[in-house]
Design an enzyme around this catalytic site. Structure first.
Site, PDB file in Angstrom:
ATOM      1  N   TYR A  48       0.851  -1.190   0.000  1.00  0.00           N
ATOM      2  CA  TYR A  48       0.000   0.000   0.000  1.00  0.00           C
ATOM      3  C   TYR A  48       0.889   1.243   0.000  1.00  0.00           C
ATOM      4  CZ  TYR A  48      -3.506   3.437   1.315  1.00  0.00           C
ATOM      5  OH  TYR A  48      -4.331   4.537   1.330  1.00  0.00           O
ATOM      6  N   ASP A  62      -0.561  16.001   5.539  1.00  0.00           N
ATOM      7  CA  ASP A  62      -1.458  15.278   4.646  1.00  0.00           C
ATOM      8  C   ASP A  62      -2.757  16.066   4.479  1.00  0.00           C
ATOM      9  OD1 ASP A  62      -2.694  13.315   3.125  1.00  0.00           O
ATOM     10  OD2 ASP A  62      -3.335  12.158   4.875  1.00  0.00           O
ATOM     11  N   ASP A  89      -2.966   5.723  -2.786  1.00  0.00           N
ATOM     12  CA  ASP A  89      -3.957   6.688  -2.322  1.00  0.00           C
ATOM     13  C   ASP A  89      -3.953   7.880  -3.282  1.00  0.00           C
ATOM     14  OD1 ASP A  89      -5.390   8.627  -0.965  1.00  0.00           O
ATOM     15  OD2 ASP A  89      -4.167   8.571   0.852  1.00  0.00           O
ATOM     16  N   ASP A  91      -6.188  10.424  -2.979  1.00  0.00           N
ATOM     17  CA  ASP A  91      -6.930  11.511  -2.322  1.00  0.00           C
ATOM     18  C   ASP A  91      -8.287  11.735  -3.010  1.00  0.00           C
ATOM     19  OD1 ASP A  91      -4.962  11.806  -0.440  1.00  0.00           O
ATOM     20  OD2 ASP A  91      -3.997  13.508  -1.394  1.00  0.00           O
ATOM     21  N   HIS A 116      -7.642   4.440  -4.702  1.00  0.00           N
ATOM     22  CA  HIS A 116      -8.935   4.824  -4.128  1.00  0.00           C
ATOM     23  C   HIS A 116      -9.120   6.330  -4.217  1.00  0.00           C
ATOM     24  CE1 HIS A 116      -7.024   5.974  -0.263  1.00  0.00           C
ATOM     25  NE2 HIS A 116      -6.401   4.813  -0.298  1.00  0.00           N
ATOM     26  N   GLU A 118     -11.548   9.440  -2.722  1.00  0.00           N
ATOM     27  CA  GLU A 118     -12.369   9.679  -1.542  1.00  0.00           C
ATOM     28  C   GLU A 118     -13.390  10.786  -1.750  1.00  0.00           C
ATOM     29  OE1 GLU A 118      -9.630  12.357   1.356  1.00  0.00           O
ATOM     30  OE2 GLU A 118      -8.736  10.493   0.625  1.00  0.00           O
ATOM     31  N   CYS A 126      -6.544  14.406   7.063  1.00  0.00           N
ATOM     32  CA  CYS A 126      -6.337  13.005   7.417  1.00  0.00           C
ATOM     33  C   CYS A 126      -7.664  12.406   7.848  1.00  0.00           C
ATOM     34  CB  CYS A 126      -5.314  12.901   8.547  1.00  0.00           C
ATOM     35  SG  CYS A 126      -5.197  11.245   9.277  1.00  0.00           S
ATOM     36  N   ARG A 161     -13.412   5.482  -1.431  1.00  0.00           N
ATOM     37  CA  ARG A 161     -13.269   5.694   0.009  1.00  0.00           C
ATOM     38  C   ARG A 161     -14.335   6.687   0.455  1.00  0.00           C
ATOM     39  NH1 ARG A 161      -8.128   8.431   3.277  1.00  0.00           N
ATOM     40  NH2 ARG A 161      -9.471   9.846   4.436  1.00  0.00           N
ATOM     41  N   GLU A 191     -13.732   4.677   5.832  1.00  0.00           N
ATOM     42  CA  GLU A 191     -12.721   5.239   6.727  1.00  0.00           C
ATOM     43  C   GLU A 191     -13.271   5.474   8.131  1.00  0.00           C
ATOM     44  OE1 GLU A 191      -9.903   5.321   7.637  1.00  0.00           O
ATOM     45  OE2 GLU A 191      -8.781   6.916   6.640  1.00  0.00           O
ATOM     46  N   ASN A 213      -8.732  -0.010   7.383  1.00  0.00           N
ATOM     47  CA  ASN A 213      -7.531   0.800   7.601  1.00  0.00           C
ATOM     48  C   ASN A 213      -7.117   0.692   9.066  1.00  0.00           C
ATOM     49  OD1 ASN A 213      -5.522   2.709   7.747  1.00  0.00           O
ATOM     50  ND2 ASN A 213      -6.852   4.475   7.389  1.00  0.00           N
TER      51      ASN A 213
END
Length: 304
Positions: A48, A62, A89, A91, A116, A118, A126, A161, A191, A213
């Site tokens: 990952y 982040d 990721d 975002d 993914h 989101e 985050c 996500r 999440e 996660n």
């Protein structure tokens, strides 16, 4: 030697096959290509690549400051050194639907097995911090539809996500997940789920793979792989764990260097030179050099 022998298309095909097997897939987070090779050496199922790790690697928080170019470039460096599938990721997809479409094709070209997207408002936070905001369902579904439409390899995994659980509660997150599957998502990343019962509820709500996660210091309890498998989770990630451990060890080593003036007391904690050489397959490069440069320069008459 150099990069993986398995093609990106084959990695994706095998990943899809394993994901459908019913056996939970374990994807520790790699913070650089070398750590990805170690993850493979230890026998895990995949790698990952966390947006939080990529941001931290650049000395940034982040919060959506990294660019598609930065993420794709670093992700490719990690993905191509291992035979394992790698998920990155992405975002919020780096912009509007057309940007999301470009993101998918760029990540395909970067040899990733999946990504993914989101449903947070950009700039994001985050997923385990308070104060998040999510976009409306129409916008979230539009991102997923754009991603699916842009995909060229049908085995490239497009995961949705959703951060709705921490904002609007469990029932809203279940509804959002169902809608994102209807929009074309191949898998769901819920999440900040808090309990095994919540993961079980998500499992019952959708008929696609779901991801857990297991990040430290967040909203979720740190469940074991077996506990997650027992409630139907298909994929588990530890996104920042290896970076946190490495940085913690580095912090303590620097203190030792300041206090003792040398690192003799830390030798047992270090990866030995021989272990590093084995991990990077140093001998293969030596053999390559010997095969390529194993010749003698012929003397000419003038040189005689």
């Amino acid at each position: 030697m150099l990069y993986s022998k398995t093609t990106p298309a084959e990695k994706r095909r095998l990943f899809r096959e394993r994901l459908a097997s019913g056996q939970i897939q374990r994807f520790p987070g790699a913070f650089n290509p070398l750590s990805a090779k170690l993850i493979e050496r230890k026998g895990f199922d995949g790698v990952y690549i966390s947006g939080a790790v990529l941001s931290a690697d650049l000395g940034l928080p982040d919060i959506g400051l990294t660019t598609l170019t930065e993420v794709a470039g670093r992700a490719q460096q990690i993905a191509r050194v291992t035979e394992l599938p790698a998920i990155v990721d992405a975002d919020t997809g780096f912009g509007e639907p057309m940007n999301v479409a470009r993101t998918i094709q760029t990540l395909e070209d970067a040899e990733l097995a999946g990504t993914h997207i989101e449903d947070q408002v950009n700039p994001k936070r985050c997923g385990h911090l308070d104060g998040k905001s999510v976009v409306d369902l129409g916008t979230a579904a539009q991102r997923i539809r754009a991603a699916v439409d842009a995909r060229r390899d049908p085995n490239f995994l497009i995961m949705a996500r959703t951060d709705v659980r921490a904002v609007e509660g469990l029932e809203a997150s279940l509804d959002r997940a169902r809608a994102l599957v209807d929009a074309g998502a191949d898998a769901i990343f819920p999440e900040a789920m808090r309990t095994l019962d919540e993961f079980a509820a998500m499992r019952a709500a959708v008929d696609v793979p779901i991801l857990a996660n297991m990040t430290e210091f967040g909203k979720s309890e740190l469940f074991t792989t077996q506990q997650l498998a027992d409630v139907g989770v298909n994929l588990v990630i530890w996104p920042v764990s290896m970076l946190r451990i490495a940085m913690g060890a580095t912090d303590r080593a620097l203190d030792t260097l300041l206090e003792e003036g040398r690192l003799t007391s830390k030798l047992d904690e270090m990866q030995h030179r021989a272990e590093l050489y084995e991990l990077v397959d140093y001998e293969a490069y030596n053999r390559f050099d010997s095969n390529v440069f194993n010749f003698e320069v012929q003397r000419t008459r003038a040189a005689d």
